[in-house]
Design a protein around this motif. Structure first.
Motif, PDB file in Angstrom:
ATOM      1  N   TYR A  24      25.452  19.945   8.630  1.00 27.50           N
ATOM      2  CA  TYR A  24      25.116  21.165   7.893  1.00 27.50           C
ATOM      3  C   TYR A  24      26.385  21.924   7.506  1.00 27.50           C
ATOM      4  N   PHE A  25      27.305  22.040   8.449  1.00 24.89           N
ATOM      5  CA  PHE A  25      28.547  22.766   8.191  1.00 24.89           C
ATOM      6  C   PHE A  25      29.437  22.004   7.205  1.00 24.89           C
ATOM      7  N   GLU A  26      29.392  20.678   7.261  1.00 28.48           N
ATOM      8  CA  GLU A  26      30.134  19.874   6.291  1.00 28.48           C
ATOM      9  C   GLU A  26      29.582  20.105   4.888  1.00 28.48           C
ATOM     10  N   PHE A  27      28.251  20.166   4.767  1.00 29.28           N
ATOM     11  CA  PHE A  27      27.636  20.390   3.460  1.00 29.28           C
ATOM     12  C   PHE A  27      27.975  21.776   2.916  1.00 29.28           C
ATOM     13  N   THR A  28      27.888  22.788   3.757  1.00 36.15           N
ATOM     14  CA  THR A  28      28.115  24.157   3.296  1.00 36.15           C
ATOM     15  C   THR A  28      29.597  24.495   3.176  1.00 36.15           C
ATOM     16  N   GLY A  29      30.448  23.670   3.779  1.00 35.63           N
ATOM     17  CA  GLY A  29      31.879  23.948   3.743  1.00 35.63           C
ATOM     18  C   GLY A  29      32.275  25.096   4.649  1.00 35.63           C
ATOM     19  N   SER A  30      31.438  25.390   5.621  1.00 33.22           N
ATOM     20  CA  SER A  30      31.730  26.497   6.545  1.00 33.22           C
ATOM     21  C   SER A  30      32.185  25.948   7.892  1.00 33.22           C
ATOM     22  N   THR A  59      23.249  29.088  -7.031  1.00 33.94           N
ATOM     23  CA  THR A  59      21.803  28.928  -6.875  1.00 33.94           C
ATOM     24  C   THR A  59      21.462  27.662  -6.092  1.00 33.94           C
ATOM     25  N   ILE A  60      21.995  26.549  -6.525  1.00 36.84           N
ATOM     26  CA  ILE A  60      21.640  25.271  -5.897  1.00 36.84           C
ATOM     27  C   ILE A  60      22.100  25.226  -4.445  1.00 36.84           C
ATOM     28  N   LEU A  61      23.368  25.507  -4.206  1.00 33.14           N
ATOM     29  CA  LEU A  61      23.878  25.421  -2.837  1.00 33.14           C
ATOM     30  C   LEU A  61      23.303  26.521  -1.951  1.00 33.14           C
ATOM     31  N   GLY A  62      23.128  27.711  -2.491  1.00 36.22           N
ATOM     32  CA  GLY A  62      22.575  28.816  -1.703  1.00 36.22           C
ATOM     33  C   GLY A  62      21.155  28.541  -1.241  1.00 36.22           C
ATOM     34  N   ILE A  63      20.320  28.097  -2.170  1.00 40.00           N
ATOM     35  CA  ILE A  63      18.929  27.804  -1.803  1.00 40.00           C
ATOM     36  C   ILE A  63      18.870  26.583  -0.895  1.00 40.00           C
ATOM     37  N   ALA A  64      19.586  25.525  -1.264  1.00 38.19           N
ATOM     38  CA  ALA A  64      19.531  24.290  -0.470  1.00 38.19           C
ATOM     39  C   ALA A  64      20.013  24.506   0.960  1.00 38.19           C
ATOM     40  N   SER A  65      21.101  25.253   1.137  1.00 36.73           N
ATOM     41  CA  SER A  65      21.617  25.451   2.497  1.00 36.73           C
ATOM     42  C   SER A  65      20.674  26.317   3.324  1.00 36.73           C
ATOM     43  N   ASN A  66      20.059  27.329   2.722  1.00 39.21           N
ATOM     44  CA  ASN A  66      19.101  28.147   3.464  1.00 39.21           C
ATOM     45  C   ASN A  66      17.810  27.382   3.728  1.00 39.21           C
ATOM     46  N   TYR A  67      17.413  26.526   2.801  1.00 41.03           N
ATOM     47  CA  TYR A  67      16.255  25.671   3.030  1.00 41.03           C
ATOM     48  C   TYR A  67      16.506  24.707   4.184  1.00 41.03           C
ATOM     49  N   GLY A  68      17.692  24.089   4.173  1.00 37.28           N
ATOM     50  CA  GLY A  68      18.044  23.179   5.262  1.00 37.28           C
ATOM     51  C   GLY A  68      18.035  23.883   6.603  1.00 37.28           C
ATOM     52  N   MET A  69      18.600  25.086   6.640  1.00 39.94           N
ATOM     53  CA  MET A  69      18.629  25.861   7.891  1.00 39.94           C
ATOM     54  C   MET A  69      17.212  26.187   8.361  1.00 39.94           C
ATOM     55  N   ASN A  70      16.365  26.661   7.457  1.00 43.66           N
ATOM     56  CA  ASN A  70      15.005  27.015   7.868  1.00 43.66           C
ATOM     57  C   ASN A  70      14.225  25.790   8.327  1.00 43.66           C
ATOM     58  N   TYR A  71      14.420  24.651   7.668  1.00 39.42           N
ATOM     59  CA  TYR A  71      13.753  23.430   8.113  1.00 39.42           C
ATOM     60  C   TYR A  71      14.155  23.101   9.550  1.00 39.42           C
ATOM     61  N   MET A  72      15.465  23.155   9.828  1.00 42.19           N
ATOM     62  CA  MET A  72      15.937  22.835  11.182  1.00 42.19           C
ATOM     63  C   MET A  72      15.381  23.822  12.203  1.00 42.19           C
ATOM     64  N   LEU A  73      15.367  25.103  11.856  1.00 37.72           N
ATOM     65  CA  LEU A  73      14.882  26.112  12.803  1.00 37.72           C
ATOM     66  C   LEU A  73      13.388  25.965  13.057  1.00 37.72           C
ATOM     67  N   LEU A  74      12.603  25.830  12.008  1.00 32.33           N
ATOM     68  CA  LEU A  74      11.144  25.778  12.169  1.00 32.33           C
ATOM     69  C   LEU A  74      10.659  24.484  12.804  1.00 32.33           C
ATOM     70  N   ASN A  75      11.436  23.427  12.663  1.00 37.22           N
ATOM     71  CA  ASN A  75      11.045  22.128  13.226  1.00 37.22           C
ATOM     72  C   ASN A  75      11.881  21.737  14.436  1.00 37.22           C
TER      73      ASN A  75
END
Length: 191
Positions: free
Chosen positions: A38-44, A132-148
């Motif tokens: 996740y951090f590699e994808f977001t560059g954080s 738009t793309i990276l912001g939504i995708a990274s928050n979507y990825g985070m929420n998927y991991m948290l909820l599941n």
């Protein structure tokens, strides 16, 4: 006098700063791992993410720490819901900015946090596209991991031409790079 004064200050500090924390600790917590992918994808950086989580305070996180696999969060159900809602609010802001730039632009979000479909054209600035793309995708990825409570995250991103609905590019992140340009836009206008 110093011996009495110091313990009183410590007790007051603990009561003032830890009141909500002790209430959070009385609730059942669960461990969540946000993987290095996740951090590699977001560059954080993981350590910066840990610091940011802790700065959000007790409403969002009981503990956060760097581990070899990424970041470990300890959350109550309420904290989990607060984080997911915070991410959803950010996504809503991005979608509003994106769709308000052109009435033909559209964003379709999947409730499972696994798929994102964007309708726009080649005239959208590359800055807004990336945001738009990276912001939504990274928050979507985070929420998927948290909820599941899962570390195997991915988001399917489909970019469609807003004039005819034809595909420009379809990728699955973080497994594939998001790459498209003039050639893909031109092909999306052809029959």
């Amino acid at each position: 006098m110093k011996r009495i004064f110091l313990p009183i200050i410590l007790v007051i500090c603990c009561v003032l700063s830890g009141c909500s924390h002790s209430q959070q600790n009385s609730s059942k917590t669960e461990i969540y791992i946000i993987p290095n992918s996740y951090f590699e994808f977001t560059g954080s950086e993981v350590d910066e993410a840990v610091e940011s989580c802790l700065e959000l305070g007790d409403d969002f996180c009981t503990t956060a720490k760097v581990i070899p696999d990424g970041m470990q969060l300890e959350l109550t159900d309420e904290q989990l819901n607060n984080l997911v809602q915070r991410n959803d609010n950010f996504v809503d802001e991005l979608v509003n900015q994106f769709t308000s730039s052109n009435n033909m632009y559209k964003c379709v979000l999947d409730d499972s946090y696994k798929k994102l479909t964007l309708y726009f054209d080649e005239n959208l600035s590359s800055t807004i596209q990336v945001k738009t793309i990276l912001g939504i995708a990274s928050n979507y990825g985070m929420n998927y991991m948290l909820l599941n409570n899962a570390t195997d995250w991915n988001v399917q991103i489909d970019i469609l031409n807003c004039h005819n609905g034809k595909p420009v590019v379809s990728v699955n992140i973080p497994n594939e790079d998001i790459s498209y340009g003039a050639k893909e836009w031109e092909e999306s206008y052809n029959d």
